[in-house]
Design a protein around this motif. Structure first.
Motif, PDB file in Angstrom:
ATOM      1  N   SER C 296      68.005  20.642  54.129  1.00  0.00           N
ATOM      2  CA  SER C 296      67.967  21.143  52.760  1.00  0.00           C
ATOM      3  C   SER C 296      68.483  20.140  51.727  1.00  0.00           C
ATOM      4  N   ALA C 297      68.249  20.492  50.471  1.00  0.00           N
ATOM      5  CA  ALA C 297      68.625  19.617  49.358  1.00  0.00           C
ATOM      6  C   ALA C 297      68.660  20.458  48.086  1.00  0.00           C
ATOM      7  N   ARG C 298      69.212  19.876  47.056  1.00  0.00           N
ATOM      8  CA  ARG C 298      69.302  20.581  45.781  1.00  0.00           C
ATOM      9  C   ARG C 298      67.945  20.577  45.078  1.00  0.00           C
ATOM     10  N   VAL C 299      67.657  21.659  44.367  1.00  0.00           N
ATOM     11  CA  VAL C 299      66.457  21.715  43.531  1.00  0.00           C
ATOM     12  C   VAL C 299      66.612  20.714  42.388  1.00  0.00           C
ATOM     13  N   GLY C 300      65.531  20.020  42.080  1.00  0.00           N
ATOM     14  CA  GLY C 300      65.575  19.072  40.962  1.00  0.00           C
ATOM     15  C   GLY C 300      65.117  19.739  39.681  1.00  0.00           C
ATOM     16  N   PHE C 301      65.639  19.250  38.573  1.00  0.00           N
ATOM     17  CA  PHE C 301      65.234  19.760  37.261  1.00  0.00           C
ATOM     18  C   PHE C 301      64.647  18.628  36.437  1.00  0.00           C
ATOM     19  N   GLN C 302      63.514  18.908  35.800  1.00  0.00           N
ATOM     20  CA  GLN C 302      63.037  18.058  34.702  1.00  0.00           C
ATOM     21  C   GLN C 302      62.942  19.030  33.539  1.00  0.00           C
ATOM     22  N   GLY C 303      63.709  18.795  32.523  1.00  0.00           N
ATOM     23  CA  GLY C 303      63.779  19.862  31.536  1.00  0.00           C
ATOM     24  C   GLY C 303      64.013  19.412  30.119  1.00  0.00           C
ATOM     25  N   TRP C 304      64.180  20.394  29.311  1.00  0.00           N
ATOM     26  CA  TRP C 304      64.382  20.192  27.878  1.00  0.00           C
ATOM     27  C   TRP C 304      65.282  21.316  27.394  1.00  0.00           C
ATOM     28  N   MET C 305      66.204  20.986  26.517  1.00  0.00           N
ATOM     29  CA  MET C 305      67.117  22.011  26.030  1.00  0.00           C
ATOM     30  C   MET C 305      67.407  21.797  24.557  1.00  0.00           C
ATOM     31  N   LYS C 306      67.463  22.897  23.849  1.00  0.00           N
ATOM     32  CA  LYS C 306      67.800  22.840  22.426  1.00  0.00           C
ATOM     33  C   LYS C 306      68.943  23.812  22.224  1.00  0.00           C
ATOM     34  N   ALA C 307      70.002  23.363  21.590  1.00  0.00           N
ATOM     35  CA  ALA C 307      71.172  24.228  21.385  1.00  0.00           C
ATOM     36  C   ALA C 307      71.618  24.166  19.945  1.00  0.00           C
ATOM     37  N   GLY C 308      71.915  25.336  19.407  1.00  0.00           N
ATOM     38  CA  GLY C 308      72.381  25.413  18.020  1.00  0.00           C
ATOM     39  C   GLY C 308      73.857  25.737  17.971  1.00  0.00           C
ATOM     40  N   PHE C 309      74.560  25.118  17.018  1.00  0.00           N
ATOM     41  CA  PHE C 309      76.003  25.310  16.900  1.00  0.00           C
ATOM     42  C   PHE C 309      76.347  25.638  15.461  1.00  0.00           C
ATOM     43  N   ALA C 310      77.224  26.643  15.326  1.00  0.00           N
ATOM     44  CA  ALA C 310      77.704  26.970  13.985  1.00  0.00           C
ATOM     45  C   ALA C 310      78.747  25.939  13.560  1.00  0.00           C
ATOM     46  N   GLU C 311      79.153  26.022  12.338  1.00  0.00           N
ATOM     47  CA  GLU C 311      80.131  25.075  11.781  1.00  0.00           C
ATOM     48  C   GLU C 311      81.432  25.034  12.587  1.00  0.00           C
ATOM     49  N   ASP C 312      81.815  26.203  13.095  1.00  0.00           N
ATOM     50  CA  ASP C 312      83.083  26.262  13.842  1.00  0.00           C
ATOM     51  C   ASP C 312      82.902  25.898  15.315  1.00  0.00           C
TER      52      ASP C 312
END
Lengths: 329, 254, 800
Positions: C296-312
């Motif tokens: 066995s082995a770990r699943v691989g990821f090819q991905g994209w992520m978008k994250a929004g952050f407030a001022e605080d």
């Protein structure tokens, strides 16, 4: 395909003299396998990737294990373990670069068993070759590493001739730097080969890493006093800090007077099938002070002539950086 | 004894590796034997009087053809030595010289073929049915080339074309100043290339040895001279050739 | 609080230590039985092929060769389930057949003589190659597996966008979301958008999964290596086609599994079939190379992520898109778990996960320590740092503000947690690590070296319920703790039983732990995976001990008079609280239980316990006082395992090498049950976390599907000299209310936080540069610093 993992049937010879070892090896020709510390033997045999009919064990031979001062330098028996080389006070005093190089080979466990002779005579670590594929180096007619999508991160920048494997030995780099001589016994006669000529690239012979042929027994490594007690620098960069072979290594010795370099030997490992003398750098150093400015001025010369592969471009700046580090005080 | 050697490809399937080089010794032995036998036979047979080299000189080979021949000869010898010596255990940096000589040979052969086919009497080198009677009909003389010479040329042509063709395919597969190794051949095809390259090399070793032997034979030496200096004498011409089939021009004496 | 306990929170010597330290421990490969023969596998040399013909005649004709086992000799499975043996291998190393001989050498020699004629089929080692128009498929039945085999191809434009790292437009068969994503991004002060790749890599368990199997009549004995014990029984019996009661399964020691040996895997059943065919015991020894292939082995990821952050610094929204490299076999939901981890660790107000699970012809994947959670931690945590820099916030502070507490929600359904005290962990760690002091020197140069100081977080769900506990007191006064928990190396098989010893106030010297062999009457247990065992089995042991205590008081009341409620326990005696002269020893109670029979001695048992437990109780009936129960205690939500890691590194800008100068891990996993065990998890997890961050990866040659990194040398797990010689640890040690003992698990987040911390530290040392790829290796760093291109294209996977 089978993932073998059992020692095959194999004859074992345990000669007690070098003459006998050489005679047996010459008689067996390609079917004989010289066994020193075994660290580059059992993997091949158990994986059934190499098929010698007999092992010729050198362990019982006297006179080829030990470190002695000679009139003109030091003589190290080829069967001396890397641990003993690393701990020897005479080597540490005169040629600390070899102490450091021996101390960076593999792991403590491997150094306890592995010998200096075995370390310089070891085979390359190209993963395609080690897997048992019949590439050029294995007597075949193809190279898998030097291919458009080959996984060749650890492979050569220089001197490729169909094969792009690199020299894996850390002590080889240091021994070339100090102008060592390899003493080889063959059927009653002795050959002396300068370290730099001991290692050969694929252009000369694609199936052998050194000039050793069946019947040759490397008995001693002699280091002349030429570079004794000079300034030196050794560094090996590898993925992990133990066990791994070098990504790039450097062995540098310098004769200086008043901080100015009179003469130098700069040798890189793991960038070519043989330890690579950086002659253009050596020449540029002559008469220059050993300092940061000189280091920066000559570093770029180190990689001249490099031909990169898909995955090994990083070795170019890494080589240059190691030259810088070697030349800084 | 096997003709070919095999290896496993990347997926463990058996593919050709190359010709079995043990055959080199067989070829050398056979060629040597043939030469010795011929030497003895010729020594025993009644010697024919040699034609004189003096007198009028007739042009057999002009500058172009002689240059071609010697360029091809030297490059072939360089190819043979750089190709075979490493196989029998002499280590030196052979590959670059080998492909440079190979490119030289290819260029020379190409030019020679164009010239011979389009600008010379192509038929004079081809074995025709009537040539086959030559060894059996006493007094029958050939045109410019004897049956033996035509036969040797045919054999050389075949072997050289095969070795160059396969050589070029192999050349495309190595690193050169102009391209990187493409590893584009299937491993089985690569094996065929090496086998054919090796088989034709073996043939060329034998034929070249024979060709050199005959070139040095006393009764043939004037041909060798003509390949160096360009001419044969009128006497040599009359003794060996049928003027109805080949009439060379007189050479301008220098 | 821990120091009020007898056993909880105290160290002890787990019984298996003696064997491990002296070498007397017997793993599957150490066993030998009369008449045993040796089997070896023949595996595929091709990444995808069809077996046209097998000619084993030359091998079978050899002296000492007993026979072969092929795919035709074992039950067929439906693709893409894992097969014991196959006629359509789907990766280099896929077992096609096995050969058995009287000794190993003969078996090896026989392997060479077997001719398998294979027809090569199209293959891929990068999921994107399969998604491209007319791209090859790793399996003949389809190239993606959302829940059944399907074919999915993207347009050339979709693929190009993805390969350039832009917001993906390709179809994703799986999706979940909650909240208003658009609003979340609109309200964000800072939006961070990154593409990323986390390469899978082999588990490389230290013990290759050799198996010994033999039959005695209808009973099949299997010596194997699994993380779990009781959990394996029904699945292995099913695989072998026998009743559970006819299986004796022994796995007393397991030399590492890490998710690859959770339950019955195919090769576990192979010797059983072979032994039946040959009528001889069969030892199948797995080599290190084979362990790479089938382990066995770990699943691989090819991905994209978008994250929004407030001022605080609050995370407002996260949009996550993952192409999963599944290998060639069916496997679980790493992508969904990645989404789950983000949902709990950062509590985003809105989230979307899209997932494309693609097959490749690389070694089969499965769960690997923190499957999904740890990949995403490696990627998101540096993005969080980037947001912190842009918002001018302290990187520890931004984590504290987002930290999950007991009102946290997680996953698509936004369910509750049992409890969470992440802020405590961050604060405790920050103080112990002297964060505010150290962070001052982050980015400082010293010659060619630069310091990086960072913090990272990890999560995994860490507790289940509904499993059984079984305890017993025998007339000699001993407390027998029957543990169906497997011994995967965490000591939880023993430490969880301490909950029973605790409740019964027994001296540990009087306790005997039974484990590791299904014929030792072990109760039904959870699987030992997913960090669940500490929570699950302290509860199960607790309820079993409660059952025993209740019965003990009953017996005391019956014997000595009064009500059960009048009785209490101390010093292994049960006594009347108002008149302690009326007392019985545990030994006496046990003898009485045997006399009374019924539920007291196990002659009858509760209806709701599992079949495995029923057999176990039946097996010990009449031997003493039996406590058995199913854990039906309430569980209000997910029991989270949380961990924080702090690290300081020194990165050499000339060599690309870094050294971890200092490391501290803080576990937020409820009450500490076994301090040494917890330290082992936090440190051991860290070591592997360092490997994931900077060393370990699959490398496949796309021209021929061959793996480059087989064997310990090339898989590159960290060595002694690659990890700091001192690694500090601490724990919040706040009880989880949904466990009487208060403990939750920690195994997986212990790794993820380390990976995250090192990834963040490397980024810090390089002025905030995000590699967005694991592992980050010296060559990548050198290429970055020298302004050279990286050797691999942006989204390439399974490559150097």
């Amino acid at each position: 395909m089978a993932a073998h993992d059992v020692m095959p049937d194999i004859e074992l010879f345990q000669p007690i003299t070098v003459e006998d070892a050489s005679a047996i090896a010459a008689r067996l020709d390609g079917a004989g396998w010289i066994l020193a510390g075994g660290q580059d033997t059992y993997g091949w045999l158990k994986d059934r990737a190499k098929h010698p009919g007999a092992m010729i064990d050198l362990a019982a031979i006297e006179g080829i294990n030990g470190i002695n001062a000679t009139a003109s330098g030091i003589s190290i028996g080829a069967m001396t373990t890397l641990r003993d080389v690393m701990r020897d006070p005479l080597i540490a005093e005169k040629f600390p670069i070899l102490t450091q190089a021996a101390g960076r080979v593999a792991s403590p466990q491997i150094r306890n068993q592995g010998t200096l002779g075995g370390n310089v005579a070891q085979d390359t670590r190209c993963w395609y070759y080690r897997r048992g594929l019949s590439c050029y180096r294995a007597g075949g007619n193809i190279c898998y590493a030097d291919s458009p999508e080959g996984m060749n991160r650890e492979h050569a920048l220089f001197g490729a001739s169909r094969c792009v494997a690199v020299s894996p030995s850390d002590t080889a780099t240091a021994l070339v730097a100090v102008d060592a001589t390899m003493v080889i016994h063959r059927e009653g006669r002795e050959k002396r080969v300068p370290a730099e000529q001991f290692f050969i690239g694929p252009a000369i012979n694609i199936t052998h890493m050194t000039v050793l042929r069946p019947g040759d027994i490397l008995t001693h490594v002699e280091i002349p006093n030429t570079w004794a007690n000079t300034e030196s620098y050794f560094e090996k960069v590898a993925d992990r800090d133990v066990w791994d072979f070098a990504l790039v290594s450097i062995a540098a010795v310098m004769k200086t007077s008043g901080g100015v370099i009179d003469d130098a030997r700069i040798v890189c490992g793991a960038v070519e099938c043989v330890p690579r003398r950086l002659r253009s750098v050596e020449q540029a150093l002559s008469g220059k002070p050993r300092n940061e400015q000189t280091a920066d001025a000559v570093a770029g010369l180190a990689s001249g002539g490099a031909r990169t592969l898909n995955h090994n471009q990083f070795k170019v700046p890494l080589m240059e950086n190691l030259v810088r580090r070697a030349l800084r005080t | 004894m096997e003709i070919v050697t095999v290896r496993e490809d990347v997926w463990g399937r058996e593919v050709l590796l190359g010709v079995s080089w043990d055959w080199l010794w067989v070829i050398l032995a056979l060629t040597f034997a043939a030469i010795v036998v011929h030497l003895l036979i010729m020594a025993v047979l009644r010697k024919q009087p040699r034609p004189s080299a003096a007198g009028k000189r007739l042009t057999r080979h002009d500058n172009f053809d002689r240059s071609f021949h010697w360029i091809m000869a030297i490059s072939t010898l360089v190819l043979l030595f750089t190709g075979v010596l490493p196989i029998i255990g002499y280590d030196f940096n052979w590959l670059t010289i080998h492909w440079i000589a190979g490119l030289v040979l290819t260029g020379a052969v190409l030019l020679h073929v164009i010239r011979a086919v389009f600008f010379q009497d192509f038929g004079s080198m081809v074995v025709a049915p009537k040539d086959l009677k030559e060894p059996f009909e006493k007094g029958r003389k050939p045109g410019k080339y004897s049956l033996a010479q035509k036969g040797m040329h045919h054999a050389m042509t075949l072997l050289v074309l095969v070795v160059i063709g396969t050589g070029l395919v192999l050349f495309l597969q190595i690193d050169t100043p102009w391209w990187d190794r493409p590893n584009s051949l299937a491993e089985s095809t690569l094996g065929w290339m090496f086998v054919l390259h090796g088989v034709s090399t073996l043939g060329l070793v034998g034929l070249t040895a024979l060709h050199v032997y005959f070139a040095l034979r006393p009764e043939k030496r004037f041909y060798t001279r003509s390949m160096i200096s360009g001419w044969i004498s009128e006497d040599e011409f009359s003794a060996n050739h049928d003027p109805a089939r080949w009439m060379p021009d007189e050479t301008a004496r220098s | 609080m821990s120091n009020e306990y007898l056993h909880i929170g105290k160290n002890f010597v787990p019984p298996d230590i003696y064997g491990k330290v002296t070498g007397k421990a017997r793993y599957a490969e150490d066993y030998s039985v009369d008449g045993m023969v040796y089997a070896r596998l023949f595996t595929s040399p091709m990444p995808h092929a069809r077996v046209r013909n097998i000619d084993a005649s030359a091998a079978l004709a050899m002296d000492g060769v007993l026979g072969i086992l092929t795919a035709d000799d074992v039950p067929a499975v439906e693709a893409p389930n894992a097969a014991i043996l196959t006629n359509e291998p789907v990766y280099v190393g896929d077992p096609i057949l096995a050969v058995a001989a009287v000794d190993e050498k003969t078996a090896e020699n026989a392997l060479k003589k077997i001719k398998v004629d294979l027809e090569p089929l199209p293959f891929v080692v990068d999921p994107l190659a399969s998604l491209k128009p007319n791209g090859p498929s790793a399996r003949t039945e389809g190239n993606v597996y959302p829940s059944e085999m399907q074919n999915l191809q993207w347009s050339a434009e979709d693929l190009n966008r993805f390969q350039r790292g832009e917001e993906p437009t390709g179809a994703a068969p799986t999706e979940w979301s909650y909240g208003d994503l658009e609003a979340g991004f609109d309200n964000a002060a800072v939006v961070i958008e990154e593409s990323f790749v986390t390469t899978g890599y082999a588990h490389m368990s230290m013990e290759p999964r050799s198996v010994l199997s033999y039959w005695r009549g209808n009973k099949c004995y299997v010596h194997g290596s699994t993380q779990s014990q009781s959990f394996v029984v029904p699945f292995l019996a099913g695989m072998l086609g026998i009743e559970q009661g006819d299986l004796v399964y022994i796995s007393e020691y397991c030399g590492g599994g890490f998710g690859s040996k959770i339950s019955a895997y195919p090769v576990l059943g192979l010797p059983g079939y072979f032994a039946k065919k040959l009528n001889r015991p069969v030892m199948l020894r797995i080599t290190r190379e084979e362990e790479y292939y089938i382990g066995s082995a770990r699943v691989g990821f090819q991905g994209w992520m978008k994250a929004g952050f407030a001022e605080d610094g609050r995370v407002t929204a996260v949009d996550l898109y993952i192409v999963q490299d599944l290998g060639p076999r069916r496997t679980g939901g790493d992508a969904s778990s990645a989404g789950g981890a983000i949902s709990i660790l950062y509590q985003p107000q809105a989230m979307r996960l899209r997932d494309v699970p693609v097959f490749t012809n690389t070694t089969p994947r499965g769960a690997q320590r923190g499957p999904g959670q740890n990949q995403i931690a490696a990627i998101f945590e540096p993005m969080l740092d980037k947001a912190a820099r842009e918002l001018n916030l302290d990187r520890l502070a931004i984590r504290r503000i987002n930290a999950p507490d007991s009102s946290a929600t997680l996953n698509a359904d936004q369910g509750p947690v049992t409890s969470a005290y992440m802020d405590d962990a961050l604060a405790l760690g920050g103080e112990l690590f002297k964060w505010s002091e150290r962070v001052q020197r982050s980015g400082q140069r010293r010659g060619s070296k630069v310091t990086g100081v960072a913090v990272g977080q990890g999560y995994h769900s860490a507790g289940a319920s509904g499993f059984d506990g079984l305890v017993r007191i025998t007339p000699d006064g001993k407390l027998h703790l029957h543990s169906g928990v497997g011994n995967l190396g965490t000591y939880s098989y023993a430490s969880t039983t301490r909950a029973a010893a605790e409740l019964l106030k027994c001296s540990w010297d009087n306790c005997v732990v039974h484990h590791g062999n299904s014929s030792l009457h072990l109760p039904w247990s959870s699987y030992q995976a997913g960090s669940n065992t500490m929570f699950t089995h302290t509860r199960a042991n607790h309820v079993a001990a409660m059952d025993l205590l209740t019965k003990m008081k009953d017996i005391a009341a019956q014997t000595l008079g009064g009500d059960a409620a009048d009785y209490d326990i101390a010093d292994e005696r049960v006594f009347n609280a108002s008149d302690n002269t009326r007392n019985m020893s545990y030994a006496e109670v046990a003898a009485k239980a045997i006399e009374l029979g019924g539920a007291y001695s196990g002659e009858s048992y509760p209806e709701d316990i599992h079949e495995v437990t029923q057999r176990a109780v039946t097996g010990i009936a009449g031997s003493g006082l039996v406590g058995v129960a199913k854990d039906k205690l309430p569980k209000r939500g997910t029991a989270p395992g949380l961990a924080v890691a702090f690290c300081e590194i020194e990165l050499d800008l000339e060599t690309g090498k870094h050294q971890i100068i200092d490391y501290l891990a803080v576990g937020e996993c409820g009450t500490i049950v076994h301090p040494q065990g917890l330290a082992g998890q936090l440190r051991g997890g860290a070591v592997w976390g360092f490997g994931m961050a900077s060393l370990e990866r699959h490398v496949y040659d796309p021209q021929n599907g061959l793996p480059a990194n087989v064997g310990y040398y090339q898989t590159k797990p960290p060595t002694y000299l690659d990890v700091p010689s001192h690694m500090g640890w601490a724990a919040v040690d706040k009880a989880d209310p949904d466990s009487p003992v208060g403990a939750r698990g920690i195994g997986e987040p212990a790794m993820g936080c380390a990976t995250a911390a090192v990834m963040c530290a490397l980024s810090e040392a390089l002025d905030g540069h995000l590699f967005n790829r694991t592992p980050v290796t010296p060559d990548m760093i050198i290429n970055h610093i020298s302004d050279g291109p990286q050797a691999t294209s942006l989204m390439a996977i399974n490559t150097f």
